[in-house]
Motif scaffolding. Structure first.
Motif, PDB file in Angstrom:
ATOM      1  N   VAL A 281       0.844  -1.201   0.000  1.00  0.00           N
ATOM      2  CA  VAL A 281       0.000   0.000   0.000  1.00  0.00           C
ATOM      3  C   VAL A 281       0.876   1.246   0.000  1.00  0.00           C
ATOM      4  N   SER A 282       1.887   1.251   0.863  1.00  0.00           N
ATOM      5  CA  SER A 282       2.794   2.399   0.950  1.00  0.00           C
ATOM      6  C   SER A 282       3.535   2.615  -0.368  1.00  0.00           C
ATOM      7  N   THR A 283       4.016   1.523  -0.966  1.00  0.00           N
ATOM      8  CA  THR A 283       4.754   1.614  -2.231  1.00  0.00           C
ATOM      9  C   THR A 283       3.860   2.125  -3.354  1.00  0.00           C
ATOM     10  N   ALA A 284       2.641   1.599  -3.417  1.00  0.00           N
ATOM     11  CA  ALA A 284       1.697   2.013  -4.463  1.00  0.00           C
ATOM     12  C   ALA A 284       1.364   3.503  -4.331  1.00  0.00           C
ATOM     13  N   PHE A 285       1.243   3.969  -3.104  1.00  0.00           N
ATOM     14  CA  PHE A 285       0.937   5.379  -2.863  1.00  0.00           C
ATOM     15  C   PHE A 285       2.081   6.273  -3.345  1.00  0.00           C
ATOM     16  N   THR A 286       3.315   5.877  -3.026  1.00  0.00           N
ATOM     17  CA  THR A 286       4.487   6.657  -3.418  1.00  0.00           C
ATOM     18  C   THR A 286       4.613   6.739  -4.937  1.00  0.00           C
ATOM     19  N   ARG A 287       4.342   5.634  -5.616  1.00  0.00           N
ATOM     20  CA  ARG A 287       4.417   5.624  -7.081  1.00  0.00           C
ATOM     21  C   ARG A 287       3.349   6.523  -7.686  1.00  0.00           C
ATOM     22  N   ALA A 288       2.148   6.462  -7.125  1.00  0.00           N
ATOM     23  CA  ALA A 288       1.062   7.298  -7.651  1.00  0.00           C
ATOM     24  C   ALA A 288       1.344   8.770  -7.404  1.00  0.00           C
ATOM     25  N   ALA A 290       4.217  10.187  -7.569  1.00  0.00           N
ATOM     26  CA  ALA A 290       5.123  10.621  -8.639  1.00  0.00           C
ATOM     27  C   ALA A 290       4.359  10.824  -9.944  1.00  0.00           C
ATOM     28  N   VAL A 291       3.451   9.893 -10.251  1.00  0.00           N
ATOM     29  CA  VAL A 291       2.647   9.998 -11.479  1.00  0.00           C
ATOM     30  C   VAL A 291       1.769  11.248 -11.433  1.00  0.00           C
ATOM     31  N   ALA A 292       1.254  11.560 -10.234  1.00  0.00           N
ATOM     32  CA  ALA A 292       0.361  12.709 -10.081  1.00  0.00           C
ATOM     33  C   ALA A 292       1.101  14.036 -10.118  1.00  0.00           C
ATOM     34  N   GLY A 293       2.429  13.988 -10.067  1.00  0.00           N
ATOM     35  CA  GLY A 293       3.209  15.222 -10.107  1.00  0.00           C
ATOM     36  C   GLY A 293       3.258  15.960  -8.784  1.00  0.00           C
ATOM     37  N   VAL A 294       2.963  15.253  -7.692  1.00  0.00           N
ATOM     38  CA  VAL A 294       3.047  15.854  -6.355  1.00  0.00           C
ATOM     39  C   VAL A 294       4.515  15.852  -5.946  1.00  0.00           C
ATOM     40  N   THR A 295       5.100  17.031  -5.814  1.00  0.00           N
ATOM     41  CA  THR A 295       6.543  17.137  -5.580  1.00  0.00           C
ATOM     42  C   THR A 295       6.932  16.998  -4.113  1.00  0.00           C
ATOM     43  N   ARG A 296       6.043  17.340  -3.201  1.00  0.00           N
ATOM     44  CA  ARG A 296       6.396  17.220  -1.784  1.00  0.00           C
ATOM     45  C   ARG A 296       6.441  15.746  -1.391  1.00  0.00           C
ATOM     46  N   PRO A 297       7.291  15.354  -0.411  1.00  0.00           N
ATOM     47  CA  PRO A 297       7.437  13.941  -0.029  1.00  0.00           C
ATOM     48  C   PRO A 297       6.301  13.436   0.858  1.00  0.00           C
ATOM     49  N   VAL A 298       5.081  13.545   0.355  1.00  0.00           N
ATOM     50  CA  VAL A 298       3.910  13.089   1.110  1.00  0.00           C
ATOM     51  C   VAL A 298       3.872  11.568   1.121  1.00  0.00           C
ATOM     52  N   ARG A 299       3.704  10.991   2.304  1.00  0.00           N
ATOM     53  CA  ARG A 299       3.607   9.536   2.436  1.00  0.00           C
ATOM     54  C   ARG A 299       2.167   9.134   2.752  1.00  0.00           C
ATOM     55  N   PHE A 300       1.887   7.844   2.640  1.00  0.00           N
ATOM     56  CA  PHE A 300       0.551   7.370   3.006  1.00  0.00           C
ATOM     57  C   PHE A 300       0.277   7.688   4.470  1.00  0.00           C
ATOM     58  N   HIS A 301       1.295   7.568   5.317  1.00  0.00           N
ATOM     59  CA  HIS A 301       1.114   7.826   6.746  1.00  0.00           C
ATOM     60  C   HIS A 301       0.660   9.261   7.002  1.00  0.00           C
ATOM     61  N   ASP A 302       1.002  10.182   6.093  1.00  0.00           N
ATOM     62  CA  ASP A 302       0.608  11.579   6.278  1.00  0.00           C
ATOM     63  C   ASP A 302      -0.898  11.776   6.144  1.00  0.00           C
ATOM     64  N   LEU A 303      -1.592  10.808   5.519  1.00  0.00           N
ATOM     65  CA  LEU A 303      -3.057  10.878   5.454  1.00  0.00           C
ATOM     66  C   LEU A 303      -3.647  10.824   6.856  1.00  0.00           C
TER      67      LEU A 303
END
Length: 380
Positions: A281-288, A290-303
Motif C-alpha cells: 500500500v505504501s509503495t503504491a501510494f508513493t508511485r502514484a 510521482a505519477v500525479a506530479g506531487v513534488t512534496r514527499p507526502v507519504r501514506f502515513h501523512d493521510l
C-alpha cells in the motif's frame, strides 16, 4: 547458599557448551570452540548474576563497547520484527561514530561533540533527534535487559537539549508534509488509468482519510470485528508505546468510512476488509504520487495526520479524536488543532446561537404550559 550451577560439556561436534542454571532466571547457554573459552564465559556470567543480585546493576564485561551492544540490541530486536533499512543505516553510522568507546564510558561530552559535528555538516535538528532516539533505545536495552550500570536516559537528555543548549529547531515532518486536498485528489486521480492495479487504492486512501488509521491497521481489520449496529470495528493489538499485545480498541467508523466498508466487503462474511500487504500500500501510494506530479514527499502515513486535522475541523474534541487515532498522550494532538483567532469568534457565535435556541425552547415551553393551565382552569 549459592543455587547457581554452571556445567561445561563437549558436544559431538567437538565444540564446548557452557550452561548456567540459577533459580529464578532463564537458563543461559553458549557454545565455544575451546573449553577454556566456555569456562571463562560461565565465570563471567556467574559474576554478573551475583552482582545483579547484590546491587541490581552489573559492570559491563571488560572490553565491551558501544558497537558490541548495538549489535547485541539489533540481534535481540530483530527476533520479533524487521527494522527498516533507514534505521539499520543509522545504527551502522552510530557504530562508526561511537563503536570503540566503552559502553560505560559513553558520556554527555561524547554526545555534545556528536551534535556539534552534525550541525557543522548541515544536518537538521529533526535528523539528529532521530539518531539520538535510536541510540537511546540501545542504552535502555542495556539498562533494562542487560542490567548494566549505564545511564539509560543519556541520549534522551541529549536529544531534549537540542532546543535549549544547542538552539536547534526541531521541526515536525508530519505537520510540514500535511497533504492538501488537491494533492490527495491528484493522487487518487492517478489510479484512473491503472487497469492492472491489484490494490483498490482509491478506497484505501479515502478510508485512511475518514478514519486516521495507519496502513497496518487498515490492512489488519477484519469483517468479523465489525459491529453493524453501532458502526464500529475492533483494531487488534493497536500500536502502544510500551505494550506490544493485548491493545484491542473499538473504534467508531463515521458514515463515510462505513459506506466504504459496505462497498468493499460486498457479500463476504469473513477475512480482512482490505486484504493487502501494508508495505505494498505504501509503495503504491508513493508511485502514484510521482505519477500525479506531487513534488512534496507526502507519504501514506501523512493521510493519518490530515484526518486528525480534519476531525478537529469538524468540531470533535481532543478525547473524541484520541479515541479515533489511538493517541495515548493527548498533548501530542495539540499540534493538529490549528486554532486561529477567527475560530474563537466562530465558536463563541455558535455557542450564543445554541443558548439562544435554548431560550426560545424555554419560552415556547412556558407558553405551552400556560395554555395547558388555561385549558385545565376553563369551565366545562
Amino acid at each position: 547458599m549459592n543455587t547457581s550451577m554452571a556445567s561445561i560439556h563437549q558436544l559431538p561436534s567437538g565444540k564446548w557448551r557452557a550452561l548456567i542454571r540459577k533459580k529464578g532466571i532463564t537458563p543461559i547457554s553458549a557454545t565455544f570452540v575451546t573449553e577454556k573459552l566456555a569456562k571463562a564465559f560461565a565465570k563471567e556470567k556467574e559474576r554478573q548474576l551475583e552482582e545483579i543480585k547484590a546491587t541490581g546493576r552489573t559492570a559491563a564485561p571488560k572490553g565491551s563497547t558501544v558497537a558490541h551492544y548495538i549489535d547485541d540490541y539489533l540481534d535481540y530486536i530483530q527476533r520479533g520484527r524487521t527494522l527498516q533499512r533507514s534505521a539499520l543505516f543509522i545504527y551502522k553510522a552510530l557504530k562508526k561514530r561511537f563503536g570503540k568507546i566503552g559502553i560505560e564510558r559513553l558520556s554527555k561530552s561524547h554526545l555534545d561533540s556528536f551534535i556539534n559535528d552534525r550541525k557543522k555538516e548541515g544536518v537538521q535538528g529533526q535528523t539528529i533527534a532521530g539518531d539520538l532516539s535510536l541510540l537511546s533505545s540501545v542504552l535502555r536495552y542495556c539498562y533494562d535487559s542487560k542490567h548494566l550500570d549505564v545511564d539509560p536516559d543519556l541520549a534522551d537528555k541529549a536529544r531534549k537539549s537540542l532546543k535549549t543548549n544547542h538552539k536547534m529547531r526541531i521541526k515536525s515532518r508530519e505537520v510540514e508534509c500535511l497533504p492538501t486536498q488537491s494533492e490527495v485528489d491528484a493522487i487518487i486521480a492517478a489510479y484512473a488509468n491503472k487497469k492492472r492495479q491489484k490494490i483498490d487504492m482509491p478506497q484505501v486512501i479515502k478510508f485512511g482519510l475518514y478514519t486516521s488509521m495507519r496502513q497496518s491497521e487498515i490492512c489488519g481489520i477484519r469483517i468479523e470485528d465489525l459491529d453493524r449496529e453501532n458502526k464500529t470495528v475492533i483494531i487488534r493489538d493497536r500500536k502502544h508505546p510500551s505494550d506490544k499485545e493485548g491493545n484491542d480498541e473499538t473504534v467508531a467508523l463515521l458514515p463515510s468510512a462505513w459506506q466504504i466498508v459496505e462497498t468493499v466487503i460486498g457479500s463476504r462474511q469473513s477475512g480482512c476488509i482490505f486484504p493487502y500487504n501494508p508495505k505494498s500500500v505504501s509503495t503504491a501510494f508513493t508511485r502514484a504520487r510521482a505519477v500525479a506530479g506531487v513534488t512534496r514527499p507526502v507519504r501514506f502515513h501523512d493521510l493519518r495526520h490530515k484526518a486528525i486535522t480534519d476531525f478537529f475541523g469538524l468540531g470533535l474534541n481532543v478525547p473524541q479524536v484520541a479515541s479515533m487515532s489511538g493517541h495515548r498522550d493527548w498533548q501530542t494532538l495539540k499540534r493538529y488543532t490549528h486554532v486561529k483567532a477567527t475560530d474563537v469568534h466562530a465558536a463563541y457565535n455558535a455557542l450564543n446561537l445554541k443558548q439562544g435556541d435554548l431560550k426560545n425552547v424555554d419560552s415556547q415551553l412556558a407558553l405551552i404550559l400556560q395554555k395547558l393551565g388555561d385549558m385545565n382552569g376553563a369551565p366545562a
